[in-house]
Design an enzyme around this catalytic site. Sequence first.
Site, PDB file in Angstrom:
ATOM      1  N   LYS A   1      42.142  31.516  17.498  1.00  0.00           N
ATOM      2  CA  LYS A   1      41.255  32.475  18.466  1.00  0.00           C
ATOM      3  C   LYS A   1      41.099  33.814  17.935  1.00  0.00           C
ATOM      4  O   LYS A   1      42.154  34.152  17.191  1.00  0.00           O
ATOM      5  CB  LYS A   1      41.947  32.515  19.780  1.00  0.00           C
ATOM      6  CG  LYS A   1      41.153  32.912  20.916  1.00  0.00           C
ATOM      7  CD  LYS A   1      40.575  31.571  21.647  1.00  0.00           C
ATOM      8  CE  LYS A   1      39.647  31.992  22.724  1.00  0.00           C
ATOM      9  NZ  LYS A   1      39.041  30.695  23.480  1.00  0.00           N
TER      10      LYS A   1
ATOM     11  N   ASP B   1      33.414  33.418  23.662  1.00  0.00           N
ATOM     12  CA  ASP B   1      34.388  33.068  24.859  1.00  0.00           C
ATOM     13  C   ASP B   1      34.018  34.282  25.796  1.00  0.00           C
ATOM     14  O   ASP B   1      32.930  34.500  25.727  1.00  0.00           O
ATOM     15  CB  ASP B   1      36.058  33.335  24.201  1.00  0.00           C
ATOM     16  CG  ASP B   1      37.011  32.881  25.450  1.00  0.00           C
ATOM     17  OD1 ASP B   1      37.481  31.510  25.677  1.00  0.00           O
ATOM     18  OD2 ASP B   1      37.414  34.000  25.973  1.00  0.00           O
TER      19      ASP B   1
HETATM   20  P1  NDP Z   1      31.902  34.913  30.274  1.00  0.00           P
HETATM   21  O1  NDP Z   1      32.015  36.243  29.706  1.00  0.00           O
HETATM   22  O2  NDP Z   1      30.532  34.267  30.216  1.00  0.00           O
HETATM   23  O3  NDP Z   1      32.006  35.226  31.908  1.00  0.00           O
HETATM   24  C1  NDP Z   1      33.361  35.476  32.430  1.00  0.00           C
HETATM   25  C2  NDP Z   1      33.194  35.741  33.976  1.00  0.00           C
HETATM   26  O4  NDP Z   1      34.597  35.797  34.689  1.00  0.00           O
HETATM   27  C3  NDP Z   1      32.505  36.753  34.162  1.00  0.00           C
HETATM   28  O5  NDP Z   1      31.783  36.527  35.521  1.00  0.00           O
HETATM   29  C4  NDP Z   1      33.484  37.760  34.514  1.00  0.00           C
HETATM   30  O6  NDP Z   1      33.293  39.085  35.428  1.00  0.00           O
HETATM   31  C5  NDP Z   1      34.453  37.272  34.964  1.00  0.00           C
HETATM   32  N1  NDP Z   1      35.905  37.822  34.389  1.00  0.00           N
HETATM   33  C6  NDP Z   1      36.321  37.940  33.466  1.00  0.00           C
HETATM   34  N2  NDP Z   1      37.471  38.539  33.127  1.00  0.00           N
HETATM   35  C7  NDP Z   1      37.653  39.018  34.286  1.00  0.00           C
HETATM   36  C8  NDP Z   1      38.757  39.712  34.838  1.00  0.00           C
HETATM   37  N3  NDP Z   1      39.704  40.150  34.019  1.00  0.00           N
HETATM   38  N4  NDP Z   1      38.908  39.906  36.173  1.00  0.00           N
HETATM   39  C9  NDP Z   1      37.881  39.265  36.864  1.00  0.00           C
HETATM   40  N5  NDP Z   1      36.995  38.785  36.338  1.00  0.00           N
HETATM   41  C10 NDP Z   1      36.652  38.361  35.107  1.00  0.00           C
HETATM   42  O7  NDP Z   1      32.962  33.964  29.953  1.00  0.00           O
HETATM   43  P2  NDP Z   1      33.188  32.483  29.957  1.00  0.00           P
HETATM   44  O8  NDP Z   1      32.511  31.981  31.152  1.00  0.00           O
HETATM   45  O9  NDP Z   1      32.603  31.884  28.668  1.00  0.00           O
HETATM   46  O10 NDP Z   1      34.831  32.071  29.835  1.00  0.00           O
HETATM   47  C11 NDP Z   1      35.253  31.858  31.478  1.00  0.00           C
HETATM   48  C12 NDP Z   1      36.782  31.440  31.047  1.00  0.00           C
HETATM   49  O11 NDP Z   1      36.456  30.114  30.645  1.00  0.00           O
HETATM   50  C13 NDP Z   1      37.564  32.198  30.196  1.00  0.00           C
HETATM   51  O12 NDP Z   1      38.964  31.781  30.685  1.00  0.00           O
HETATM   52  C14 NDP Z   1      37.624  31.407  28.804  1.00  0.00           C
HETATM   53  O13 NDP Z   1      38.604  31.417  28.022  1.00  0.00           O
HETATM   54  C15 NDP Z   1      37.298  30.008  29.250  1.00  0.00           C
HETATM   55  N6  NDP Z   1      36.496  28.992  28.466  1.00  0.00           N
HETATM   56  C16 NDP Z   1      35.443  29.330  28.023  1.00  0.00           C
HETATM   57  C17 NDP Z   1      34.621  28.391  27.034  1.00  0.00           C
HETATM   58  C18 NDP Z   1      33.281  28.670  26.724  1.00  0.00           C
HETATM   59  O14 NDP Z   1      32.799  27.719  25.901  1.00  0.00           O
HETATM   60  N7  NDP Z   1      32.718  29.737  26.729  1.00  0.00           N
HETATM   61  C19 NDP Z   1      35.377  27.174  26.835  1.00  0.00           C
HETATM   62  C20 NDP Z   1      36.731  26.919  27.221  1.00  0.00           C
HETATM   63  C21 NDP Z   1      37.272  27.840  28.148  1.00  0.00           C
HETATM   64  P3  NDP Z   1      32.450  40.486  34.791  1.00  0.00           P
HETATM   65  O15 NDP Z   1      31.174  40.256  34.134  1.00  0.00           O
HETATM   66  O16 NDP Z   1      32.547  41.343  35.716  1.00  0.00           O
HETATM   67  O17 NDP Z   1      33.730  40.846  33.543  1.00  0.00           O
HETATM   68  O1  2IT Z   2      38.516  28.213  25.159  1.00  0.00           O
HETATM   69  C1  2IT Z   2      37.569  27.655  24.335  1.00  0.00           C
HETATM   70  O2  2IT Z   2      37.807  26.398  24.245  1.00  0.00           O
HETATM   71  C2  2IT Z   2      36.478  28.171  23.753  1.00  0.00           C
HETATM   72  N1  2IT Z   2      36.408  29.411  24.230  1.00  0.00           N
HETATM   73  C3  2IT Z   2      35.604  27.373  23.289  1.00  0.00           C
HETATM   74  C4  2IT Z   2      35.906  27.560  21.702  1.00  0.00           C
HETATM   75  C5  2IT Z   2      34.855  26.782  20.550  1.00  0.00           C
HETATM   76  O3  2IT Z   2      35.247  26.746  19.565  1.00  0.00           O
HETATM   77  O4  2IT Z   2      33.832  26.377  21.056  1.00  0.00           O
END
Ligand code: NDP
Ligand code: 2IT
Length: 451
Positions: A125, A165
Amino acid sequence: MSVLNEVYEKVKQRDPNQPEFLQAVQEVLESLEPTVAKHPEFVKAGIYERIVEPDRALQFRVPWVDDKGNVQINRGFRVQFNNAIGPYKGGLRFHPSVNLGVIKFLGFEQIFKNSLTSLPMGGGKGGSDFDPKGKSDGEVMRFCQSFMRELFRHIGQFTDVPAGDIGVGGREIGYMYGYYKKIVNEHDGVLTGKALEYGGSLVRPEATGYGAVYFAAEMLATRNLDHKGKIVAVSGAGNVAQYTVEKATQLGGKVISLCDSDGTIIDEKGIDAEKLKFILELKNVRRGRIKEYADKYGAQYFPGKSIWDVIKEQGVKVDIAYPSATQNEINEAHAQALVQNGCVCVSEGANMPSTPEAVEVFINNKILFGPGKAANAGGVATSGLEMSQNSLRLSWTREEVDQRLHGIMKNIHKSCIDASEAYGMPGNYVAGANIAGFIKVAKAMTAYGIV
Ligand code: NDP
Ligand code: 2IT
């Protein structure tokens, strides 16, 4: 003292200032207790001590120039945690809260998640404390280029394959991949989450959200339940949240919430396909705040509150919950409120969104609880499918990728169930995911000897 307690105490002593990492390690080690007696060879080979220590943790300076001409300095990280079963693989997070401990927690979780997918990917990561919010495209591009100016020497298609992420989506992947390609002079697909035009995979943007819903559907089916007519709460409004809304709605659920770091919207009529289109444009193109949704559709808006606060304070009824924002968003009181308000299933789209106390509430109340490393593995699994397509120099159709993703999520569910039964904790998806993910990596590490 058990071997695993000793391992945990040592990690705590070494890294007392990394609370998220300690939390993730403690949870995994607690689940692994039954593996100790069954696998004395793991103890002998020091597998438990070794798996909590990253292979390599890189930190670097990221200088860039903002639109006013001022020099800005951020910190960049890449933690290459474990490559026993494949090249390091895992996302990059750009958020002001990022530090070494956060990246280590995410990299550690990624080892077991990637193992569960059954694809050949190790765990890693990275990221930066850079905050893309409020920055111009030019600033984001200059930051991404500076970040890649150092990262490029540590990654490679057989070494380490980053992705997105929090704060890293299609725009950032484009800037980073474009710069990597220019300095390395190779089009080797080293990042995943690429756009279709230059090597991306269909369904990768949707994959984490879809996967979390497929996983929940498998859990629900064990009790003859499904999404039809269920009230669904989703947190976040980013990549994972958006496609969780889409798939949960397609399966007949009514999604009533989303949130960002400013506040929460509740739409009791449900977020349908047309409203979701608005959210995609709002969040991915205009990069606006979720409050605009409430203004446009006359939904309730709760400034400064998370969806879990609102559920607790307003007594909102929820059947299925998808925490999809960030770590530790659901605490013990939130979990108790969810249980009291009728929630039967929690599928974690985010990484470690529930505190240990919250997880205990879910497990004690026999909630169908899918931990992030199983429930959100669809994202990285489809990244693995993107790597396969890049290697084949072929692109699969949407149906083919979606079918593979669905099959992988079903398999992960089965692996969790099988491991939880084999190790004496039937129905406990936390133990099942940790054990099933661990065993494969531990066997590979044992085969290599002491390296
Ligand atoms: P994005 O940046 O697309 O979206 C994140 C969302 O969560 C936004 O709406 C953001 O609000 C909110 N958010 C983030 N941090 C905070 C915080 N500290 N407090 C309140 N709201 C928060 O990220 P993703 O959707 O990609 O990721 C969301 C979660 O999913 C994370 O935990 C990530 O690790 C996990 N994840 C993502 C994957 C992927 O493929 N993208 C795969 C597996 C897991 P704001 O815009 O206001 O910050
Ligand atoms: O937390 C996760 O699994 C991710 N943000 C996706 C990682 C990836 O390599 O697609």
